[in-house]
Design an enzyme around this catalytic site. Structure first.
Site, PDB file in Angstrom:
ATOM      1  N   ARG A   1       7.471  36.696  24.994  1.00 59.75           N
ATOM      2  CA  ARG A   1       7.268  36.477  23.563  1.00 59.75           C
ATOM      3  C   ARG A   1       7.371  37.830  22.865  1.00 59.75           C
ATOM      4  O   ARG A   1       7.477  38.856  23.508  1.00 59.75           O
ATOM      5  CB  ARG A   1       5.923  35.785  23.303  1.00 59.75           C
ATOM      6  CG  ARG A   1       4.841  36.352  24.188  1.00 59.75           C
ATOM      7  CD  ARG A   1       3.530  36.455  23.561  1.00 59.75           C
ATOM      8  NE  ARG A   1       3.542  37.192  22.322  1.00 59.75           N
ATOM      9  CZ  ARG A   1       3.567  38.518  22.216  1.00 59.75           C
ATOM     10  NH1 ARG A   1       3.613  39.310  23.281  1.00 59.75           N
ATOM     11  NH2 ARG A   1       3.557  39.095  21.034  1.00 59.75           N
ATOM     12  N   GLY A   2       7.288  37.793  21.529  1.00 52.54           N
ATOM     13  CA  GLY A   2       7.513  39.028  20.773  1.00 52.54           C
ATOM     14  C   GLY A   2       8.998  39.102  20.479  1.00 52.54           C
ATOM     15  O   GLY A   2       9.834  38.863  21.376  1.00 52.54           O
TER      16      GLY A   2
ATOM     17  N   ARG B   1      13.492  29.385  19.953  1.00 51.30           N
ATOM     18  CA  ARG B   1      12.403  29.631  18.993  1.00 51.30           C
ATOM     19  C   ARG B   1      13.070  29.976  17.667  1.00 51.30           C
ATOM     20  O   ARG B   1      14.015  30.763  17.643  1.00 51.30           O
ATOM     21  CB  ARG B   1      11.484  30.777  19.449  1.00 51.30           C
ATOM     22  CG  ARG B   1      10.493  30.336  20.531  1.00 51.30           C
ATOM     23  CD  ARG B   1       9.399  31.358  20.748  1.00 51.30           C
ATOM     24  NE  ARG B   1       8.352  31.279  19.748  1.00 51.30           N
ATOM     25  CZ  ARG B   1       7.376  32.203  19.644  1.00 51.30           C
ATOM     26  NH1 ARG B   1       7.349  33.248  20.460  1.00 51.30           N
ATOM     27  NH2 ARG B   1       6.441  32.078  18.721  1.00 51.30           N
TER      28      ARG B   1
ATOM     29  N   GLN C   1      -3.001  36.351  21.028  1.00 52.36           N
ATOM     30  CA  GLN C   1      -2.170  37.446  21.563  1.00 52.36           C
ATOM     31  C   GLN C   1      -2.844  38.808  21.409  1.00 52.36           C
ATOM     32  O   GLN C   1      -2.601  39.717  22.196  1.00 52.36           O
ATOM     33  CB  GLN C   1      -0.805  37.491  20.850  1.00 52.36           C
ATOM     34  CG  GLN C   1       0.114  36.331  21.165  1.00 52.36           C
ATOM     35  CD  GLN C   1       0.012  35.252  20.122  1.00 52.36           C
ATOM     36  OE1 GLN C   1      -1.054  34.990  19.578  1.00 52.36           O
ATOM     37  NE2 GLN C   1       1.127  34.607  19.819  1.00 52.36           N
TER      38      GLN C   1
ATOM     39  N   ASP D   1       8.741  39.523  12.925  1.00 53.46           N
ATOM     40  CA  ASP D   1       9.755  38.696  13.597  1.00 53.46           C
ATOM     41  C   ASP D   1      11.042  38.624  12.798  1.00 53.46           C
ATOM     42  O   ASP D   1      12.100  38.269  13.333  1.00 53.46           O
ATOM     43  CB  ASP D   1       9.220  37.288  13.822  1.00 53.46           C
ATOM     44  CG  ASP D   1       8.226  37.304  14.962  1.00 53.46           C
ATOM     45  OD1 ASP D   1       7.085  37.723  14.730  1.00 53.46           O
ATOM     46  OD2 ASP D   1       8.618  36.954  16.083  1.00 53.46           O
TER      47      ASP D   1
ATOM     48  N   ASN E   1       5.815  37.587   9.813  1.00 52.61           N
ATOM     49  CA  ASN E   1       5.143  37.954  11.071  1.00 52.61           C
ATOM     50  C   ASN E   1       4.093  36.892  11.416  1.00 52.61           C
ATOM     51  O   ASN E   1       3.932  35.909  10.683  1.00 52.61           O
ATOM     52  CB  ASN E   1       4.495  39.346  10.932  1.00 52.61           C
ATOM     53  CG  ASN E   1       4.011  39.888  12.276  1.00 52.61           C
ATOM     54  OD1 ASN E   1       4.734  39.831  13.275  1.00 52.61           O
ATOM     55  ND2 ASN E   1       2.796  40.396  12.326  1.00 52.61           N
ATOM     56  N   LYS E   2       3.410  37.102  12.507  1.00 53.56           N
ATOM     57  CA  LYS E   2       2.424  36.147  13.013  1.00 53.56           C
ATOM     58  C   LYS E   2       1.472  35.661  11.923  1.00 53.56           C
ATOM     59  O   LYS E   2       1.022  36.441  11.098  1.00 53.56           O
ATOM     60  CB  LYS E   2       1.644  36.826  14.152  1.00 53.56           C
ATOM     61  CG  LYS E   2       0.593  36.001  14.820  1.00 53.56           C
ATOM     62  CD  LYS E   2       1.073  34.664  15.321  1.00 53.56           C
ATOM     63  CE  LYS E   2       2.247  34.753  16.259  1.00 53.56           C
ATOM     64  NZ  LYS E   2       2.900  33.460  16.506  1.00 53.56           N
TER      65      LYS E   2
HETATM   66  O1  MRU Z   1       4.508  34.140  18.631  1.00 61.12           O
HETATM   67  P1  MRU Z   1       4.702  35.525  19.176  1.00 61.12           P
HETATM   68  O2  MRU Z   1       3.606  35.962  20.066  1.00 61.12           O
HETATM   69  O3  MRU Z   1       6.064  35.709  19.785  1.00 61.12           O
HETATM   70  O4  MRU Z   1       4.643  36.418  17.870  1.00 61.12           O
HETATM   71  C1  MRU Z   1       4.835  37.798  17.979  1.00 61.12           C
HETATM   72  C2  MRU Z   1       4.602  38.529  16.724  1.00 61.12           C
HETATM   73  O5  MRU Z   1       4.255  37.970  15.714  1.00 61.12           O
HETATM   74  C3  MRU Z   1       4.902  40.008  16.737  1.00 61.12           C
HETATM   75  O6  MRU Z   1       4.152  40.652  15.761  1.00 61.12           O
HETATM   76  C4  MRU Z   1       6.395  40.232  16.432  1.00 61.12           C
HETATM   77  O7  MRU Z   1       7.201  39.468  17.274  1.00 61.12           O
HETATM   78  C5  MRU Z   1       6.765  41.643  16.554  1.00 61.12           C
HETATM   79  S1  MRU Z   1       6.860  42.138  18.240  1.00 61.12           S
HETATM   80  C6  MRU Z   1       7.280  43.757  18.314  1.00 61.12           C
END
Ligand code: MRU
Length: 356
Positions: free
Chosen positions: A51-52, A88, A199, A240, A250-251
Site C-alpha cells: 500500500r502507499g 485501486r 496505518q 495519493d 490523501n488518506k
Molecule cells: O490506503 P493507503 O494506506 O494506501 O493510503 C496511503 C496514504 O494515504 C499515503 O499517505 C499516501 O499513499 C502517500 S505514501 C508515500
C-alpha cells in the site's frame, strides 16, 4: 530502511518471483511474501498487502513482469495493465507506473520484452528511492529552520503511513524526519492512529521505532488540541494524488488536520514525488475516491494475551458503516509541497516552476 537492524527495500525480484513485505501482518508479524503471478500482484494491491501510492505503482510495474512470465502476447499484457490500474482507484502512481511500463514495451519484440520490462520495473524502484531521498534533503531544511529558532525538540505530526513502507525506501513524509534524525536534530513524531486501518499506529510507529525515532501514537482527533497547546511545530503528510493546482488528495482525515493546522498557524507540508502529480484532472471533484469495505471500520485486528492474531467486531451487529478512504485538502491550506526538485507553493505556478 532498517528492520530488526537489517537493511530492506519494500519490494524486490528474485528468480521470477516478486518479494514483498506483507503489510497486513505488521506490526505483530514480519512476513516476506512471494508474488508469483499477475493475479497475486493485483490481489496484493487490492487487499493492501502492499500500500502507499509509490509502492503500489512499483508493484504494478512488477505485475507487468509477472504477466509477461505467464503470457507475453500484447493482448494479455494490455488486459493485465488495465486490471492493474483498476486495482485501486485513487493513487495516480498506479497509472503512472503502468503507463511508463507500457510505453517502454511498445514496439519491443517478444524475445526481448521480459528483459526490458524487468529493467524498467527496477528503474521505477530506483527512481522512487532517489526521489524520496531528495524529498528528505529538501524537507530537512524546513525542519532545520524550525530547530534553529526553537533550539529544542521539533514536534512533527503525520497522518497515515507515508514512510518507507509506503515507498521503496525513505518514505515521503518521513524522509525529512529521517534526514533530520541522521543529522542529530532532535525530533519527536505525533503519529495519527489513522482509523480505520490504523496505518499510523501499525506501520508509521513501527518503522519509526525500528529507526529509533521518538514517536507517540495519538487518536485521530487529538491533533487539534495538541496544536492549540503549541505542541505541534509542523505537520508533514504524504499524498495519493496532487492536482496541478496544488489540491492534495490523501488518506481520509488529512483535510481535518489541515484545517486545524490553518486555524493554529501550524505549517502544513505535503511531501510527494513527481509521480504523484496528476497533470490532467483540473477539479478535485473529479478525483476517484476509493470506498472500501465497511468491515474495515466495524472489525479490529490485534493480538490477544496468547500472542494470537484475532479479529473482533466492535460495532452493534445491525449498524451500517461507511468507509471512504481518502479526502481532498484544498491548496489554500497547504504551506508547501516538498518534492524531489525542491519545495514549492501548492499552486499552479509553484508546480510549474519546478516541473516545467
Ligand atoms: O490506503 P493507503 O494506506 O494506501 O493510503 C496511503 C496514504 O494515504 C499515503 O499517505 C499516501 O499513499 C502517500 S505514501 C508515500
Amino acid at each position: 530502511m532498517r528492520i530488526q537492524g537489517k537493511e530492506y527495500r519494500t519490494i524486490w525480484y528474485e528468480d521470477k518471483i516478486v518479494k514483498i513485505i506483507d503489510q497486513t501482518k505488521l506490526p505483530h508479524q514480519f512476513i516476506i511474501k512471494d508474488l508469483k503471478s499477475i493475479k497475486d500482484a493485483i490481489n496484493a494491491i487490492k487487499v493492501m498487502e502492499v500500500r502507499g501510492a509509490p509502492l503500489i505503482g512499483a508493484t504494478a510495474a512488477y505485475g507487468i513482469v509477472l504477466a509477461i512470465h505467464e503470457n507475453n502476447s500484447r493482448e494479455f499484457i494490455s488486459k493485465c495493465s488495465e486490471e492493474l490500474i483498476d486495482s485501486r482507484p485513487t493513487a495516480i502512481n498506479l497509472k503512472w507506473a503502468v503507463d511508463r511500463m507500457m510505453k517502454k514495451l511498445s514496439g519491443i519484440n517478444t524475445d526481448q520484452i521480459l528483459d526490458i520490462a524487468l529493467k524498467e520495473a527496477k528503474e521505477i524502484c530506483d527512481d522512487d528511492e532517489k526521489f524520496c531521498e531528495n524529498i528528505g534533503i529538501n524537507g530537512l531544511k524546513i525542519i532545520e529552520e524550525i530547530y534553529n529558532k526553537k533550539k529544542s525538540t521539533v514536534n512533527i505530526l503525520t497522518h497515515c503511513n507515508a514512510g518507507w513502507l509506503a515507498t521503496i525506501n525513505w518514505g515521503t513524509a518521513t524522509s525529512p524526519i529521517y534526514h533530520a534524525h541522521k543529522k542529530g536534530i532532535p525530533v519527536h513524531v505525533w503519529v495519527d492512529e489513522t482509523r480505520p486501518r490504523n496505518q499510523g499506529a501499525n506501520l508509521t510507529s513501527y518503522e519509526l521505532n525500528e529507526e529509533e525515532i521518538p514517536n507517540t501514537i495519538i487518536a485521530d482527533n487529538t491533533g487539534g488540541i495538541l496544536m492549540q497547546r503549541g505542541e505541534v511545530d509542523m505537520c508533514i503528510v504524504g499524498t495519493d494524488r496532487t492536482l496541478s493546482n496544488g489540491d492534495v488528495c490523501n488518506k481520509i482525515g488529512t483535510y481535518l488536520k489541515a484545517l486545524a493546522a490553518h486555524d493554529n498557524k501550524v505549517p502544513f507540508y505535503v511531501a510527494l514525488p513527481s509521480s504523484t502529480i496528476d497533470w490532467n484532472i483540473k477539479d478535485a471533484k473529479d478525483i476517484p475516491i476509493e470506498e472500501r469495505n465497511s468491515q474495515e471500520l466495524s472489525h479490529v485486528e490485534g493480538i490477544d494475551e496468547n500472542n494470537q492474531v484475532k479479529k473482533v467486531l466492535i460495532y452493534p451487529q445491525k449498524s451500517k458503516a461507511m468507509n471512504l478512504a481518502f479526502d481532498v485538502t484544498p491548496a489554500k491550506y497547504v504551506s508547501g509541497l516538498i518534492t524531489e526538485r525542491g519545495v514549492c507553493k501548492a499552486s499552479t505556478n509553484g508546480l510549474k516552476n519546478l516541473f516545467k
